[in-house]
Each structure stands twice: as structure tokens, then as C-alpha cells.
Design a protein around this motif. Structure first.
Motif, mmCIF file in Angstrom:
data_model
loop_
_atom_site.group_PDB
_atom_site.id
_atom_site.type_symbol
_atom_site.label_atom_id
_atom_site.label_comp_id
_atom_site.label_asym_id
_atom_site.label_seq_id
_atom_site.Cartn_x
_atom_site.Cartn_y
_atom_site.Cartn_z
ATOM 1 N N LEU A 290 0.579 -0.799 0.077
ATOM 2 C CA LEU A 290 0.103 -0.347 -0.377
ATOM 3 C C LEU A 290 0.869 1.620 -0.125
ATOM 4 N N PRO A 291 0.225 1.924 -0.149
ATOM 5 C CA PRO A 291 1.005 3.584 -0.839
ATOM 6 C C PRO A 291 1.475 4.219 0.919
ATOM 7 N N THR A 292 2.567 5.199 0.819
ATOM 8 C CA THR A 292 3.290 5.066 2.131
ATOM 9 C C THR A 292 2.524 5.893 3.154
ATOM 10 N N HIS A 293 1.411 6.932 2.353
ATOM 11 C CA HIS A 293 0.292 7.640 3.037
ATOM 12 C C HIS A 293 -0.744 6.883 3.719
ATOM 13 N N PHE A 294 -0.403 6.504 3.269
ATOM 14 C CA PHE A 294 -1.954 4.927 4.296
ATOM 15 C C PHE A 294 -1.938 4.553 4.893
ATOM 16 N N HIS A 295 -3.073 5.289 6.111
ATOM 17 C CA HIS A 295 -2.889 4.737 7.192
ATOM 18 C C HIS A 295 -3.496 3.470 8.057
ATOM 19 N N SER A 296 -2.866 2.868 8.416
ATOM 20 C CA SER A 296 -3.125 1.403 9.257
ATOM 21 C C SER A 296 -3.996 1.551 10.215
ATOM 22 N N LEU A 297 -4.570 0.185 10.456
ATOM 23 C CA LEU A 297 -5.066 0.029 11.643
ATOM 24 C C LEU A 297 -4.359 0.263 12.725
ATOM 25 N N SER A 298 -3.377 -0.228 12.385
ATOM 26 C CA SER A 298 -2.500 -0.376 14.160
ATOM 27 C C SER A 298 -1.655 1.869 13.659
ATOM 28 N N TYR A 299 -1.511 1.955 12.744
ATOM 29 C CA TYR A 299 -1.303 3.245 13.322
ATOM 30 C C TYR A 299 -2.437 4.563 13.272
ATOM 31 N N HIS A 300 -3.477 3.778 13.668
ATOM 32 C CA HIS A 300 -4.812 4.629 14.393
ATOM 33 C C HIS A 300 -4.904 4.324 16.061
ATOM 34 N N LEU A 301 -4.676 3.309 16.089
ATOM 35 C CA LEU A 301 -4.539 3.002 17.371
ATOM 36 C C LEU A 301 -2.725 3.382 18.227
ATOM 37 N N LYS A 302 -1.743 3.157 17.475
ATOM 38 C CA LYS A 302 -0.823 3.481 18.030
ATOM 39 C C LYS A 302 -0.510 5.038 18.581
ATOM 40 N N GLN A 303 -2.146 5.914 17.587
ATOM 41 C CA GLN A 303 -2.040 7.253 17.852
ATOM 42 C C GLN A 303 -3.522 7.544 18.916
ATOM 43 N N MET A 304 -4.260 6.944 18.967
ATOM 44 C CA MET A 304 -4.598 7.024 20.151
ATOM 45 C C MET A 304 -4.083 6.876 21.439
ATOM 46 N N SER A 305 -2.996 5.615 21.330
ATOM 47 C CA SER A 305 -2.107 5.611 22.706
ATOM 48 C C SER A 305 -1.480 6.925 23.060
ATOM 49 N N VAL B 277 -6.024 7.863 25.270
ATOM 50 C CA VAL B 277 -7.519 7.829 24.910
ATOM 51 C C VAL B 277 -7.399 5.911 25.269
ATOM 52 N N ILE B 278 -6.293 5.566 25.000
ATOM 53 C CA ILE B 278 -6.204 4.026 25.433
ATOM 54 C C ILE B 278 -4.514 4.099 25.552
ATOM 55 N N CYS B 279 -4.690 2.809 26.067
ATOM 56 C CA CYS B 279 -3.435 1.865 26.489
ATOM 57 C C CYS B 279 -2.618 0.939 25.632
ATOM 58 N N GLU B 280 -1.895 0.412 26.407
ATOM 59 C CA GLU B 280 -0.540 -0.181 25.225
ATOM 60 C C GLU B 280 -1.562 -1.896 24.659
ATOM 61 N N GLU B 281 -2.028 -2.367 26.285
ATOM 62 C CA GLU B 281 -2.580 -3.134 26.356
ATOM 63 C C GLU B 281 -3.822 -3.476 25.233
ATOM 64 N N THR B 282 -4.346 -2.033 25.326
ATOM 65 C CA THR B 282 -5.589 -2.445 24.673
ATOM 66 C C THR B 282 -5.240 -2.146 22.580
ATOM 67 N N VAL B 283 -3.920 -1.380 22.551
ATOM 68 C CA VAL B 283 -3.224 -1.446 21.259
ATOM 69 C C VAL B 283 -2.918 -2.666 21.441
ATOM 70 N N ASN B 284 -1.779 -3.702 21.416
ATOM 71 C CA ASN B 284 -1.701 -4.843 21.556
ATOM 72 C C ASN B 284 -2.595 -5.952 21.133
ATOM 73 N N ARG B 285 -4.090 -5.616 21.790
ATOM 74 C CA ARG B 285 -4.954 -6.996 22.105
ATOM 75 C C ARG B 285 -5.642 -6.683 20.649
ATOM 76 N N TYR B 286 -5.260 -5.234 20.313
ATOM 77 C CA TYR B 286 -5.965 -5.199 18.481
ATOM 78 C C TYR B 286 -5.536 -5.277 17.229
ATOM 79 N N ILE B 287 -4.553 -5.552 17.617
ATOM 80 C CA ILE B 287 -3.152 -5.240 16.120
ATOM 81 C C ILE B 287 -2.853 -6.805 16.133
#
Length: 324
Positions: A295-310, A314-324
Motif C-alpha cells: 500500500l502507498p506510504t500515505h496509507f494509515h493502517s488500523l495499527s497506526y490509528h490505534l498507536k496514535q490513540m495510545s 485515549v487507550i492503553c498499550e495493552e488495548t493496542v496489542n489486543r487489536y493489532i
């Protein structure tokens, strides 16, 4: 048993639970609720009481109460202040007992919790043809998001919408909904042929499960209809590759798909449920097939959005690991 069942169900509704789990052990059965994605222990009941309760639940759902060694699934309508579909599923255990899960589904689709984060998607509802594909695991809100979009199309754009679902679990006023019933001869093939003659603007297909359904969905999206459907995949790229596995050509995918969304429902520190998604646009899809499934470099994946929230707290690192 009816009083005990009502007691458990009312408690589940008061806590906004989506599922009730009955998990037997040797001498007792644990009752847990699925609340905002997490299983919460509620109470335990004695084994002899659970067996009687299970018989009551199986009878209400139209299951065979004499069978204990076969997984069964059924549903029935429960009326309280509102109307709910209860989907009852049993599973035989090595203990000689059966576990049971009740999925609680409001009979009528609720719009009061409409996600503000999907406003940018509303513009897609005015498209005259194409496919919008939603992916993600069970419980990630795919069907709910589709319903929000078609409700917008009905109320704001005055469009004719027909759904084909297996089965219809939430009724939507003002929308024609077809429930698949193989025993009655109502299947995807003859349903597609029938609804295309009924001049729909938008067609909602509950799930693309196999190559036949995939073929009908693609054909409908290329023949002057906007189609919404779901597919089980871990990410947007996986959704495209699953279609390829089902025999859909790259050219058909390029010509038909308007957007692919891969989503999750996340619980924040404030105990709010937020819809988070990545989306592949038509440009991203072309790039994917032209550049060896990248995918192009500008594409923002789900993991990108979750890490931004962390990072934003907004969310903890455990939640990020749970959904990635």
C-alpha cells in the motif's frame, strides 16, 4: 425457570450486555455477560438448576431438548419494554453437559448511538453504483455501521433500499428486508434475481461467505446499484485477497469496489466505545495490485490509528496489542 431466566436477562439488558454466557463446570455453572467487548463474571448457579434452565431456553428457541451431543442454534422474540431477538446457541462439552450463549439483538435498529466518526462516509451513499466492503472480526460493528449508512440514505436521500440477510436480525422501518430460508427455497441466487427487478438504489448483503455470493455482489455493483456487504478478514488487504481466492478477478475488483473498511470497536479510558477503522480508497486498491500487494506510504493502517490513540492517552498499550 421462567423467573430465573427473566432475572438474568433483565440484568443483562440493564448493563447493556450483548451476550450471556453459561459456562458449566463439575458442580456449578458460571454466568458471564459480554459488556463492551469484555466478559464480566455475574453469578454462579447450581448444576441441577442450570440443566432445568437450559431445557427451558432450548424449548423457547425451538431447539431439540432431547439432544445433548449436538451443537444447536435457534432464536425467538423476547418482549420487555422493547422487542429483542435472542439467538440461543448450545455446544456439547466433555463433561456431558452443554454450554450456552445467548446473543441479545434489539429487534428494531437503534439510531440514537450513531457514530459521529462516520460522517465522511455518508457521501458515498449518493453513488449510483459500486461496492462498499466492510471487514473485521465478529462484534466489530460491521452490520451496525452498514445500517447507519443505509438509514441515512433512506431518510436524507430518499433512496430505495433492499437487504438480503441470513437471517434478518434487526428490522429497519421503511426498508425491504429479505431473510434467506433455504428450506423455503429463498436463497441468494433467486433473491438476487428478484430484487434486481424491484428497482433498488442500494442493496445490502449481510455477508460474502463464498464464491457464489461474491459473484452476485460484484455483478450487482457493476450493473447500476450501490452494494454494501461484509467479509471476514483481519485487514483491508486481506479482504481484497479473500475476494481473489473466491474467483473475483483483479479487473472486477478495480471496477466495482469504491471503498474497503476494516474496523474495530475500542473501549477508551473514559469507558466509551469508539469506532476505529482503516479504509482503502480506489487509488489504494489500484496501487495494491500494481505494487506487489503493498500500500502507498500515505496509507494509515488500523495499527497506526490505534498507536496514535495510545500516544494521546485515549487507550492503553495493552488495548493496542489486543487489536493489532
Amino acid at each position: 425457570m421462567k423467573l430465573l431466566f427473566n432475572h438474568i436477562l433483565i440484568k443483562a439488558l440493564e448493563q447493556d450486555a450483548t451476550d450471556i454466557h453459561f459456562i458449566p463446570s463439575e458442580n456449578q455453572t458460571t454466568v458471564k455477560f459480554r459488556i463492551q467487548g469484555d466478559l464480566v463474571l455475574i453469578e454462579t448457579i447450581q448444576d441441577n438448576v442450570y440443566k432445568k434452565l437450559l431445557t427451558f431456553m432450548k424449548y423457547q428457541a425451538g431447539l431439540d431438548v432431547s439432544k445433548h451431543n449436538t451443537a444447536q442454534s435457534g432464536r425467538y422474540v423476547y418482549k420487555l419494554k422493547e422487542i429483542y431477538y435472542l439467538r440461543v446457541s448450545t455446544l456439547p462439552l466433555s463433561l456431558g453437559n452443554e454450554s450456552c450463549v445467548i446473543r441479545i439483538i434489539p429487534q428494531y435498529f437503534q439510531t440514537k448511538n450513531s457514530a459521529h466518526s462516520i460522517k465522511e462516509l455518508y457521501s458515498l451513499m449518493s453513488k449510483k453504483q459500486g461496492l462498499i466492503l466492510f471487514s473485521g472480526p465478529t462484534g466489530s460493528g460491521k452490520s451496525t455501521l452498514m445500517y447507519h449508512l443505509v438509514m441515512f440514505a433512506k431518510e436524507k436521500l430518499n433512496l430505495n433500499i433492499i437487504t438480503v440477510e441470513d437471517p434478518v436480525e434487526q428490522l429497519v422501518k421503511g426498508i425491504t428486508q429479505v431473510s434467506i430460508n433455504e428450506k423455503a427455497g429463498i436463497n441468494y441466487e433467486n433473491s438476487f434475481k428478484a430484487i434486481l427487478r424491484c428497482d433498488p438504489d442500494i442493496i445490502l448483503i449481510g455477508e460474502i461467505r463464498d464464491s457464489n455470493i461474491a459473484k452476485y455482489v460484484i455483478q450487482a455493483s457493476l450493473s447500476g446499484h450501490l452494494v454494501l456487504s461484509t467479509i471476514h478478514a483481519s485487514d483491508g488487504k486481506g479482504a481484497l485477497l479473500r475476494l481473489r481466492e473466491m474467483g473475483i478477478t483483479i479487473q472486477e475488483i478495480r471496477q466495482s469496489i469504491l471503498r474497503v473498511l476494516n474496523q474495530r470497536l475500542i473501549t477508551t479510558f473514559d469507558n466509551e466505545r469508539k469506532l476505529i477503522y482503516e479504509q482503502l480508497t480506489h487509488f489504494d486498491i489500484d496501487y495494491f495490485f500494481n505494487n506487489n500487494h503493498t500500500l502507498p506510504t500515505h496509507f494509515h493502517s488500523l495499527s497506526y490509528h490505534l498507536k496514535q490513540m495510545s500516544k494521546e492517552g485515549v487507550i492503553c498499550e495493552e488495548t493496542v496489542n489486543r487489536y493489532i
